[in-house]
Design a protein around this motif. Structure first.
Motif, PDB file in Angstrom:
ATOM      1  N   VAL A  19      51.091  26.341  45.079  1.00  0.00           N
ATOM      2  CA  VAL A  19      49.881  26.970  44.558  1.00  0.00           C
ATOM      3  C   VAL A  19      48.670  26.169  45.024  1.00  0.00           C
ATOM      4  CG1 VAL A  19      48.602  27.640  42.494  1.00  0.00           C
ATOM      5  CG2 VAL A  19      51.101  27.786  42.511  1.00  0.00           C
ATOM      6  N   CYS A  38      43.361  29.465  42.736  1.00  0.00           N
ATOM      7  CA  CYS A  38      44.047  30.141  41.622  1.00  0.00           C
ATOM      8  C   CYS A  38      43.013  30.567  40.579  1.00  0.00           C
ATOM      9  CB  CYS A  38      45.073  29.204  40.986  1.00  0.00           C
ATOM     10  SG  CYS A  38      45.719  29.802  39.408  1.00  0.00           S
ATOM     11  N   LEU A  39      43.043  31.854  40.217  1.00  0.00           N
ATOM     12  CA  LEU A  39      42.094  32.350  39.214  1.00  0.00           C
ATOM     13  C   LEU A  39      42.737  32.439  37.828  1.00  0.00           C
ATOM     14  CD1 LEU A  39      40.075  35.097  41.137  1.00  0.00           C
ATOM     15  CD2 LEU A  39      39.222  32.938  40.248  1.00  0.00           C
ATOM     16  N   GLY A  40      43.967  31.940  37.720  1.00  0.00           N
ATOM     17  CA  GLY A  40      44.560  31.832  36.388  1.00  0.00           C
ATOM     18  C   GLY A  40      44.983  33.135  35.741  1.00  0.00           C
ATOM     19  N   CYS A  41      45.531  34.068  36.524  1.00  0.00           N
ATOM     20  CA  CYS A  41      45.904  35.355  35.930  1.00  0.00           C
ATOM     21  C   CYS A  41      47.269  35.302  35.260  1.00  0.00           C
ATOM     22  CB  CYS A  41      45.879  36.455  36.977  1.00  0.00           C
ATOM     23  SG  CYS A  41      47.260  36.393  38.137  1.00  0.00           S
ATOM     24  N   SER A  42      48.070  34.309  35.567  1.00  0.00           N
ATOM     25  CA  SER A  42      49.401  34.093  34.979  1.00  0.00           C
ATOM     26  C   SER A  42      50.471  35.062  35.481  1.00  0.00           C
ATOM     27  CB  SER A  42      49.372  34.105  33.440  1.00  0.00           C
ATOM     28  OG  SER A  42      49.445  35.422  32.936  1.00  0.00           O
ATOM     29  N   GLY A  43      50.098  35.942  36.394  1.00  0.00           N
ATOM     30  CA  GLY A  43      51.073  36.923  36.887  1.00  0.00           C
ATOM     31  C   GLY A  43      52.280  36.284  37.554  1.00  0.00           C
ATOM     32  N   PHE A  56      52.551  27.325  33.609  1.00  0.00           N
ATOM     33  CA  PHE A  56      51.207  27.874  33.533  1.00  0.00           C
ATOM     34  C   PHE A  56      50.452  27.249  32.372  1.00  0.00           C
ATOM     35  CE2 PHE A  56      47.989  30.988  32.354  1.00  0.00           C
ATOM     36  CZ  PHE A  56      47.384  31.178  33.587  1.00  0.00           C
ATOM     37  N   ALA A  85      48.422  27.862  37.637  1.00  0.00           N
ATOM     38  CA  ALA A  85      49.864  27.851  37.901  1.00  0.00           C
ATOM     39  C   ALA A  85      50.298  26.626  38.691  1.00  0.00           C
ATOM     40  CB  ALA A  85      50.243  29.114  38.673  1.00  0.00           C
ATOM     41  N   PRO A 127      47.133  38.175  43.513  1.00  0.00           N
ATOM     42  CA  PRO A 127      46.079  39.099  43.957  1.00  0.00           C
ATOM     43  C   PRO A 127      45.084  38.464  44.914  1.00  0.00           C
ATOM     44  CG  PRO A 127      45.877  38.610  41.591  1.00  0.00           C
ATOM     45  CD  PRO A 127      47.143  37.983  42.055  1.00  0.00           C
ATOM     46  N   VAL A 128      44.979  37.134  44.884  1.00  0.00           N
ATOM     47  CA  VAL A 128      43.988  36.485  45.750  1.00  0.00           C
ATOM     48  C   VAL A 128      44.630  35.614  46.830  1.00  0.00           C
ATOM     49  CG1 VAL A 128      42.115  36.549  44.083  1.00  0.00           C
ATOM     50  CG2 VAL A 128      43.709  34.621  44.044  1.00  0.00           C
ATOM     51  N   ILE A 173      48.900  31.542  46.445  1.00  0.00           N
ATOM     52  CA  ILE A 173      50.216  30.909  46.593  1.00  0.00           C
ATOM     53  C   ILE A 173      50.593  30.980  48.064  1.00  0.00           C
ATOM     54  CG2 ILE A 173      52.605  30.845  45.814  1.00  0.00           C
ATOM     55  CD1 ILE A 173      51.786  32.200  43.285  1.00  0.00           C
TER      56      ILE A 173
HETATM   57  S1  SF4 Z   1      49.168  34.774  40.702  1.00  0.00           S
HETATM   58 FE1  SF4 Z   1      49.415  32.661  40.008  1.00  0.00          FE
HETATM   59  S2  SF4 Z   1      48.428  31.460  41.655  1.00  0.00           S
HETATM   60 FE2  SF4 Z   1      47.700  33.575  41.905  1.00  0.00          FE
HETATM   61  S3  SF4 Z   1      45.772  33.639  40.712  1.00  0.00           S
HETATM   62 FE3  SF4 Z   1      47.419  34.323  39.351  1.00  0.00          FE
HETATM   63  S4  SF4 Z   1      48.020  32.426  38.256  1.00  0.00           S
HETATM   64 FE4  SF4 Z   1      46.867  31.787  40.081  1.00  0.00          FE
END
Ligand code: SF4
Ligand SMILES: Cc1cc2nc3c(=O)[nH]c(=O)nc-3n(C[C@H](O)[C@H](O)[C@H](O)COP(=O)(O)OP(=O)(O)OC[C@H]3O[C@@H](n4cnc5c(N)ncnc54)[C@H](O)[C@@H]3O)c2cc1C
Ligand code: SF4
Lengths: 393, 59
Positions: free
Chosen positions: B6, B11-16, B28, B32, B50-51, B54
């Motif tokens: 990562v 990382c925008l912290g979406c936790s996906g 997380f 991440a 999404p961005v 990783i």
């Molecule tokens: S998918 Fe994981 S690494 Fe990518 S922005 Fe979300 S938390 Fe961060």
């Protein structure tokens, strides 16, 4: 290690946790909300669209969180065919564009006023579990190790939910049941503030859609969701940038906020076990078709709060099963139906979306019924009937 | 296959990625982190992000 004792400990200070807390404290029990972030409502991870139904749920007093009132929704198929719906018909996310930070803070203000304790900068790290029940939660509060003990614990910890995992509820999501999102809040755009717009299409946003939710006539949330099973690294951002580049009224916009998010589009999971209850996104209560979850988090939160209060009063954990019954009664059918619709819609190619839009574009949605829809399809695009039969049957 | 990493700055912290990882190999805490020992190199998280935060070394 410093220990805090409560009747109920809630992990997560979003709408689900805050509403749950409010109804528990209203019934006279002590409750703590643990929120990892330093501020309730921040960062905003949301398109901020919500149906006017929110007014009927009685969870807010102030109204300063309403940013814009929406007249209706417009759905655009890949070839530009537009289907217009009034806000009442469009459901879940159409009615208001809200300031989500203020909304969550209003829920927090009321929960606090009713007696709930709210701990920000409090990251729940792990649980001590005995016989399938959580005894205490270890957390970092302002960077210091602390413990929270309680009789009942709530996982209102959103899509990432760990609380469920602590008592062996499998909260992992399959790629076909989670949407990868990216969103800008764009200022200096020109948008029609009366409508929330949705753009569908396999090439545009595979398994999801692009949304424009106007906050005013010059600022809008413009975002995309892509079903993870169709996603590639950075695809959500790339597709959104491409979309914006092609629209004159958006291209000149300046991003004042960027966010990435994950939305569960799954069937609900087991919502209680032992002395643990899951609410909101943690319980996978998000609408699988639209990705909207605020209203369901609030509805589920109220049922959870009232049920937990009863279980505490009668000192009977077995009463928690009433929570599952309660939310199923209110939103269970809708979640299952919309899950089926999502499964189906995620297989549609661009042409199917075009035909579908063409079939229904002239229907007056105030009067739309299943029979009316079938009639429209038979006359215009009979081949679609076959595709849709699992829904209509 | 190579184990991804990562880039915590993007990382925008979406936790996906955390929610989708089949091997429970991601931690997380607002952002991440991949626990290499548990990672099975399936790259589900790489595709999810999404961005594109990783990344697989060498790509
Ligand atoms: S998918 Fe994981 S690494 Fe990518 S922005 Fe979300 S938390 Fe961060
Ligand atoms: C990009 C995007 C757009 C969306 N747009 C809309 C929309 O327009 N309309 C709509 O209705 N819904 C929308 N949703 C969905 C909506 O945001 C969620 O359904 C809603 O926030 C669920 O509320 P919740 O309280 O269950 O969880 P959340 O609001 O996610 O709250 C969970 C909280 O728990 C905290 N937390 C998690 N783990 C811990 C821990 N270990 N310790 C302490 N705290 C923890 C988190 O920091 C977070 O504050 C969108 C979601 C995304 C990602
Ligand atoms: S590559 Fe697969 S196993 Fe490794 S962290 Fe990513 S999702 Fe988990």
């Amino acid at each position: 290690m410093e220990t805090y004792e409560y009747d109920c400990v809630i992990v997560g200070g979003g709408p689900a946790g805050l509403v749950t807390a409010r109804y528990i404290s209203e019934a006279g029990f002590s409750v703590a909300v643990l929120e990892r972030d330093r501020e309730i409502g921040v960062p905003v991870l949301c398109g901020e669209g919500v149906s006017r139904n929110i007014d009927n749920l009685g969870v807010t007093e102030r109204r300063d969180w309403v940013e814009n009132e929406i007249v209706g929704a417009r759905i655009f198929s890949p070839n530009g065919t537009m289907v217009k719906m009034s806000a009442e018909r469009a459901g879940g996310e159409t009615g208001y564009v809200i300031d989500r930070e203020r909304f969550d803070k209003e829920l927090a203000r009321i929960a606090a006023k009713k007696g709930a304790d709210i701990f920000v900068m409090c990251d729940a790290k792990k649980a001590n579990v005995e016989g399938g029940e959580i005894r205490e939660i270890e957390a970092k509060l302002d960077g210091k190790d602390v413990k929270f003990t309680g009789k009942i614990f709530v996982g209102a910890d959103g899509v990432e939910s760990k609380v469920g995992r602590w008592v062996d509820i499998d909260t992992r999501l399959k790629p076909k049941d989670i949407v990868s999102c990216y969103e800008y809040t764009l200022s200096d755009v020109e948008c029609d503030k009366d409508y929330t717009d949705f753009f569908v299409g396999r090439s545009l946003a595979p398994g999801g859609y692009i949304w424009i939710f106007p906050k005013s006539d010059d600022t809008a949330n413009v975002g995309i969701g892509v079903l993870a099973s169709y996603s590639k690294s950075a695809l959500a951002k790339q597709l959104l940038d491409k979309f914006i580049e092609k629209k004159d009224f958006l291209r000149k916009g300046k991003p004042v906020r960027k966010l990435a998010g994950a939305v569960p589009v799954a069937l609900p999971i087991q919502s209680y076990r032992g002395n643990v209850v899951l609410v909101g996104d943690a319980a996978r209560h998000t609408d699988p078709l639209t990705g909207g979850g605020i209203i369901h988090a609030v509805i589920g939160g109220r049922v959870a709060g009232e049920t937990i209060a009863r279980a505490l009063r009668e000192e009977k954990l077995s009463l928690l099963e009433e929570y599952e019954k309660g939310w199923r009664e209110k939103i269970g059918k809708k979640l299952e139906r919309n899950y089926k619709m999502k499964e189906l819609a995620s297989t549609f190619d661009d042409k199917t979306f075009d035909k579908l839009a063409d079939s229904v574009k002239d229907i007056n949605f105030e009067e739309l019924s299943t029979r009316g829809l079938i009639k429209a399809l038979v006359t215009k695009h009979p081949s679609l009937l076959f595709k849709l039969k699992s829904l209509i049957g | 296959m190579v184990k991804p990493e990562v880039n915590r700055d993007s990382c925008l912290g979406c936790s996906g990625c955390f929610t989708i990882c089949p091997a429970n190999a991601i931690e997380f805490d607002g952002k991440a982190t991949i626990i290499k020992e548990r990672c099975i190199s399936c790259h589900t998280c790489v595709n999810y992000c999404p961005v594109g935060a990783i990344v697989v070394e060498g790509e």
